[in-house]
Scaffold this motif. Structure first.
Motif, short mmCIF file in Angstrom:
data_model
loop_
_atom_site.label_atom_id
_atom_site.label_comp_id
_atom_site.label_asym_id
_atom_site.label_seq_id
_atom_site.Cartn_x
_atom_site.Cartn_y
_atom_site.Cartn_z
N LEU A 143 0.83 -1.20 0.00
CA LEU A 143 0.00 0.00 0.00
C LEU A 143 0.87 1.26 0.00
N LEU A 144 1.95 1.27 0.81
CA LEU A 144 2.85 2.42 0.84
C LEU A 144 3.54 2.63 -0.51
N THR A 145 3.93 1.53 -1.12
CA THR A 145 4.55 1.63 -2.45
C THR A 145 3.57 2.25 -3.44
N GLY A 146 2.32 1.80 -3.39
CA GLY A 146 1.31 2.35 -4.28
C GLY A 146 1.06 3.83 -4.03
N ILE A 147 0.99 4.23 -2.74
CA ILE A 147 0.80 5.64 -2.40
C ILE A 147 1.95 6.48 -2.95
N THR A 148 3.17 5.97 -2.77
CA THR A 148 4.36 6.70 -3.25
C THR A 148 4.29 6.92 -4.75
N ILE A 149 4.00 5.88 -5.49
CA ILE A 149 3.94 5.98 -6.96
C ILE A 149 2.83 6.93 -7.38
N ALA A 150 1.67 6.82 -6.73
CA ALA A 150 0.54 7.67 -7.09
C ALA A 150 0.85 9.14 -6.84
N VAL A 151 1.48 9.45 -5.71
CA VAL A 151 1.81 10.84 -5.40
C VAL A 151 2.79 11.40 -6.42
N LEU B 2 3.54 6.13 9.75
CA LEU B 2 3.67 6.19 11.21
C LEU B 2 2.55 5.43 11.91
N LEU B 3 1.48 5.15 11.20
CA LEU B 3 0.34 4.45 11.78
C LEU B 3 0.46 2.93 11.67
N ILE B 4 1.48 2.45 10.96
CA ILE B 4 1.61 1.01 10.73
C ILE B 4 3.05 0.58 11.00
N ASP B 5 3.24 -0.73 11.08
CA ASP B 5 4.56 -1.30 11.33
C ASP B 5 5.12 -1.86 10.03
N VAL B 6 6.12 -1.20 9.49
CA VAL B 6 6.75 -1.63 8.24
C VAL B 6 8.26 -1.49 8.37
N PRO B 7 9.04 -2.23 7.56
CA PRO B 7 10.51 -2.08 7.58
C PRO B 7 10.93 -0.67 7.19
#
Length: 563
Positions: free
Chosen positions: A190-198, A224-229
């Motif tokens: 999801l973070l990867t998708g957000i980054t690409i979309a932005v 900050l709301l989730i636990d990711v590497p």
């Protein structure tokens, strides 16, 4: 003095002061303001890329930042281009990742220093201009291959799985996908998708602020709301200078890796400088000085915890488009990154790896030279084959092998084209007979043959050339018109000798007309000119002179036959 002059000219490459003096001769506040703006703009663009390429190389995000700071400053100061921006690049991470996997991170620093000294030798020997010898399809092939590898390298981080061990990216990417589907996690993806979309949406509406830095901030805040590497700790300043441990046995083991890094650094840096030249009107870089600047950058960067660096084409293009005037913009870009490390280093440790993966995925797609690929598709089959082979070997094996394969294939296909360009056409001699010459045209056509040679006479064409002409029989004279043969090599010269000997064994005289300077010089240097031309008696400036001489042979032979 004459003995020292070549050495003095070589050592001048190490002295940047003359270039600086010329570059800053009319420097003023207005130009400084443009350099300042360009340097800050490039620094903002370089920040997420330096972090991402550091992680992708296996040396860590901090190493990417240190590389951009040290290598960027040194290369800007000592290089031969006023616009080139040096730092960690995707191309270099492709080469470094297998080195890290095989020898460990510590040895990457030693490889970088070794590569720097190899580049220094290349620069002092003035090898910089050899970049012009690399065919365009080879450059496009390995550039696009690198783009594919960079994209595939981001799959583990984008999916939130530990990067599998391995030197080749295809099986590593496959294992990462397999691990993800066995224990799927949606947050990193999801973070990867957000980054690409932005990045994509921001770039559509806002041009003056890089989308990558905006995506970095947005995705980091969201994470900050989730636990990711995440990246992990970033030092608050540059590390103290430190030479990596080494031994002579390690130098020999690591030499091939260092040579690969040096070749890539030199090629990529010079390509970047060429791109900068193409975007300006009159500015032209000094390739040898640029190689030296890259060498010093790669020697010093590892001492301060950096990885090997190259010229960065995208960042260089941003530098030029942002109005850079001098190399000071590259120095400002490095100073800006240093200030970021000092002031914001602790904050960088919370950046998610998935965000960096998304940034590099966009970079990889944009690296693909779509217009160049379309142009090559419209060109020749040999160019297309060279590009595809180089791209395939880059992805499946490694970049240096790809360049080698591309160069060999391009050379073979070029030789084939040159071979096919050599033509041998029979000539009708009657229209060229001198007006004052009393000639029986029918007898002339029967007893004298002439051929027009067009194209280079070299080793690939020599065999067929001999076979074509030595089949001639039942004539008195063969005339070879060579006015359109501009180039000949040793094989071509030997072919002429063999043909002359074969014809004379059948009693056929061999005449040459219109011999050009280069072929004549080759024949003279090989000691074959007199033998092939019968001490110059059978060498003529024009074809009509050769015809007149040939007719004299025909008449003598007719008399000998009693006709």
């Amino acid at each position: 003095m004459s003995l020292k002059a070549p050495w003095l000219r070589t050592l001048e490459i190490l002295n940047p002061l003359p270039a600086w003096k010329q570059e800053f001769a009319d420097y003023n506040l207005s130009r400084f303001q443009k350099d300042l703006l360009a340097g800050l703009t490039v620094g903002v663009v370089a920040l997420p890329l330096a972090l991402a390429f550091g992680v992708t190389s296996g040396a860590g995000a901090a190493a990417g930042l240190f590389t951009a700071i040290v290598a960027g400053l040194v290369a800007a100061a000592f290089g031969g281009s006023r616009y080139n921006i040096t730092g960690p690049t995707g191309a270099m991470t492709v080469v470094l990742l297998p080195i890290v996997a095989q020898y460990g991170v510590e040895k990457v620093y030693l490889v970088g220093i070794m590569a720097g000294f190899i580049l220094l030798v290349f620069g002092l020997l003035r090898f910089g201009r050899l970049i012009q010898l690399i065919p365009y399809p080879v450059v496009i092939g390995f550039t696009n291959g690198i783009a594919i590898i960079i994209f595939l390298q981001q799959i583990p981080a984008a999916l939130g799985v530990p990067p599998p061990h391995g030197e080749h990216i295809l099986p590593v990417a496959f294992i990462a996908l397999k691990d993800f589907f066995s224990t799927p996690r949606s947050e990193p993806l999801l973070l990867t998708g957000i980054t690409i979309a932005v990045i994509l949406l921001w770039g559509r509406y806002v041009k003056h602020i890089p989308g990558s830095i905006v995506a970095l901030i947005v995705a980091t805040v969201a994470s900050l709301l989730i636990d990711v590497p995440r990246i992990g700790e970033i030092p608050k300043t540059l590390p103290a200078p430190h030479l990596p441990s080494w031994s002579f046995s390690e130098l020999s083991v690591l030499f091939s890796a260092a040579l690969a890094v040096a070749l890539l650094a030199g090629i990529e840096t010079l390509l970047s400088a060429v791109v900068a030249d193409s975007m300006t009107i009159r500015e032209r870089h000094d390739p040898d000085r640029e190689v030296v600047g890259s060498s010093l950058a790669n020697i010093l960067a590892p001492i301060f915890g950096g990885i090997p660096a190259t010229g960065a084409i995208a960042r260089t293009a941003v530098n030029v488009r942002s109005g850079a005037q001098t190399r000071l913009s590259g120095i400002i870009h490095s100073v800006f990154l240093f200030l970021v490390v000092v002031s914001l280093g602790p904050l960088a440790q919370i950046i998610p790896l998935a965000t960096l993966a998304g940034i590099l995925m966009v970079v990889a797609v944009r690296m693909v030279e779509w217009e160049a690929v379309q142009a090559i598709l419209r060109s020749t089959k040999s160019d297309l084959s060279t590009m595809l082979a180089t791209m395939a070997v880059t992805v499946a094996f490694d970049l240096i092998l790809a360049i080698e394969v591309g160069l060999v294939l391009a050379g073979i296909l070029f030789i084939q084209r040159m071979k096919n360009s050599l033509s041998l056409e029979p000539m009708d001699l009657a229209p060229q007979v001198p007006a004052h010459l009393d000639v029986d045209h029918d007898l002339l056509r029967e007893r004298v043959v002439a051929f027009r040679v067009d194209g280079p006479l070299f080793f690939a064409a020599a065999g067929e050339f001999i076979n074509s002409l030595t089949q001639v029989s039942e004539v008195d004279v063969l005339i070879l018109r060579m006015r359109r043969v501009k180039v000949i090599d040793a094989s071509g010269a030997n072919a002429l000798l063999s043909m002359k000997q074969a014809l004379e064994r059948r009693g056929i005289k061999f005449l040459i007309s219109g011999l050009q300077p280069q072929p004549k010089q080759v024949l003279e240097r090989m000691g074959l000119l007199d033998e092939i031309t019968t001490n110059g008696h059978h060498l003529f400036e024009t074809t009509d002179q050769a015809i007149a001489h040939a007719w004299s042979h025909v008449k003598r032979n007719q008399q000998a036959r009693g006709v």
